[in-house]
Write an enzyme that holds these catalytic residues in place. Structure first.
Site, short mmCIF file in Angstrom:
data_model
loop_
_atom_site.label_atom_id
_atom_site.label_comp_id
_atom_site.label_asym_id
_atom_site.label_seq_id
_atom_site.Cartn_x
_atom_site.Cartn_y
_atom_site.Cartn_z
N ASP A 246 5.37 -6.12 -3.93
CA ASP A 246 4.73 -7.31 -3.37
C ASP A 246 5.82 -8.38 -3.22
O ASP A 246 6.41 -8.79 -4.23
CB ASP A 246 3.63 -7.76 -4.34
N PRO B 46 6.57 -14.04 18.02
CA PRO B 46 5.55 -13.51 18.93
C PRO B 46 4.33 -14.43 19.02
O PRO B 46 4.02 -15.17 18.09
CB PRO B 46 5.14 -12.18 18.28
N GLY B 47 3.65 -14.30 20.16
CA GLY B 47 2.31 -14.87 20.30
C GLY B 47 1.33 -13.82 19.80
O GLY B 47 1.64 -13.06 18.88
N ARG C 143 0.84 -1.21 0.00
CA ARG C 143 0.00 0.00 0.00
C ARG C 143 0.87 1.25 0.00
O ARG C 143 1.27 1.77 1.04
CB ARG C 143 -0.94 -0.03 1.21
N TYR D 200 -0.86 -21.77 7.97
CA TYR D 200 -0.18 -20.63 8.60
C TYR D 200 0.91 -21.16 9.53
O TYR D 200 2.05 -20.69 9.49
CB TYR D 200 -1.16 -19.73 9.37
#
Ligand code: NDP
Ligand code: 8X3
Length: 252
Positions: free
Chosen positions: A60, A183-184, A35, A153
């Site tokens: 991208d 990270p969580g 973006r 994922y």
């Protein structure tokens, strides 16, 4: 000391918070994301607030040719990259294996795995040339433990773990540090993207506990990137206090 820091996925969340944190240190920053209007806005804010130099690299990460073409044509004064933060990434969908959309899976693999590989391969010659550098990959607790409906994922973040280990071994002769930050739950636009714009589902993800913030993770990444040359944090799992690992939460 001023470093040149390349952050992928800097239009939102952890990447944007990293841009702000490194900018506050006076570092020069290369900002990526798709973006472009958000990148332009962030550049203006950071230049104004911190009087630093910013280069925009809107592309991208899934597009191999575009990645190499853009990075190979960075102006000479931007090629000496000290820190690459491979942050661009996403989850799309949270469905059972038999019900999930294959296109969503392909997008996750193309972004979280292929994108990270393309950007790293394109940046590495610059780091190898100066025999130093630091690659910081955004893994996840999802790469430590697979959870129900996490399937591809989780697989993509498990791949980030393996890729980070492999980079660390193979890049030893070039004195390049590799850190996998895992990270969580961090409250960003992540869940809005995962649930395809469904705000209710996105908000529900963080219901009943206090998640991490993007700034929490940016602070930890900045710490990893600011240690003496002989010190490398290889892996860093960070969760909020209400989360024990990729699966267990204490929700009120
Ligand atoms: P956000 O959705 O807030 O930010 C994701 C960033 O990635 C955006 O800037 C987005 O920019 C960019 N991005 C996505 N796809 C592409 C692409 N194809 N090319 C270039 N940029 C892309 O999420 P987070 O900040 O939370 O996520 C950042 C990273 O942290 C991801 O890798 C995620 O997997 C990881 N992570 C997140 C956790 C969380 O709970 N939030 C926990 C653990 C890890 P744009 O759309 O403009 O291209
Ligand atoms: C993002 C955290 O728990 O949604 O990687 O997998 S989680």
């Amino acid at each position: 000391m001023k470093r040149t820091v390349f952050i992928t996925g800097a239009t939102s969340g952890i990447g944007k918070a990293c841009a702000q944190t490194f900018a506050a240190n006076g570092d020069r920053i290369i900002l990526n994301g798709r973006r472009k209007e958000r990148l332009v806005e962030l550049k203006e804010i950071l230049e104004e607030e911190y009087n630093i130099e910013i280069l925009l690299a809107p592309f991208d990460v899934q597009q191999k040719e575009e990645v190499f073409k853009t990075i190979n044509s960075f102006p000479k004064e931007w090629q000496s990259i000290d820190i690459l933060i491979n942050n661009a990434g996403l989850a799309i969908g949270r469905d059972l294996f038999d019900q999930a959309d294959i296109t969503d899976w392909e997008t996750m693999l193309q972004t979280n795995v292929n994108g990270l590989i393309y950007v790293s391969k394109a940046v590495l010659p610059f780091m190898i040339k100066k025999n130093s550098g630091h690659i910081i990959n955004l893994g996840s607790t999802a790469g430590n433990e697979v959870y129900e409906r996490g399937n591809i994922y989780c697989a993509s973040k498990s791949a980030v773990d393996a890729i980070s280990q492999s980079m660390r071994i193979d890049l030893l002769p070039h004195q390049i540090k590799v850190t996998n930050v895992k990270p969580g739950a961090v409250e960003t636009e992540f869940s809005l993207v995962r649930f395809k714009g469904n705000e209710e589902k996105a908000l529900n993800t963080y219901e009943g506990f206090t998640p991490l913030t993007a700034e929490d993770i940016a602070g930890a990444i900045f710490y990893c990137a600011s240690l003496p040359p002989n010190v490398c944090i290889n892996d860093l799992t960070i969760t909020c206090t209400a989360q024990a690992n990729g699966i267990y939460f204490y929700k009120r």
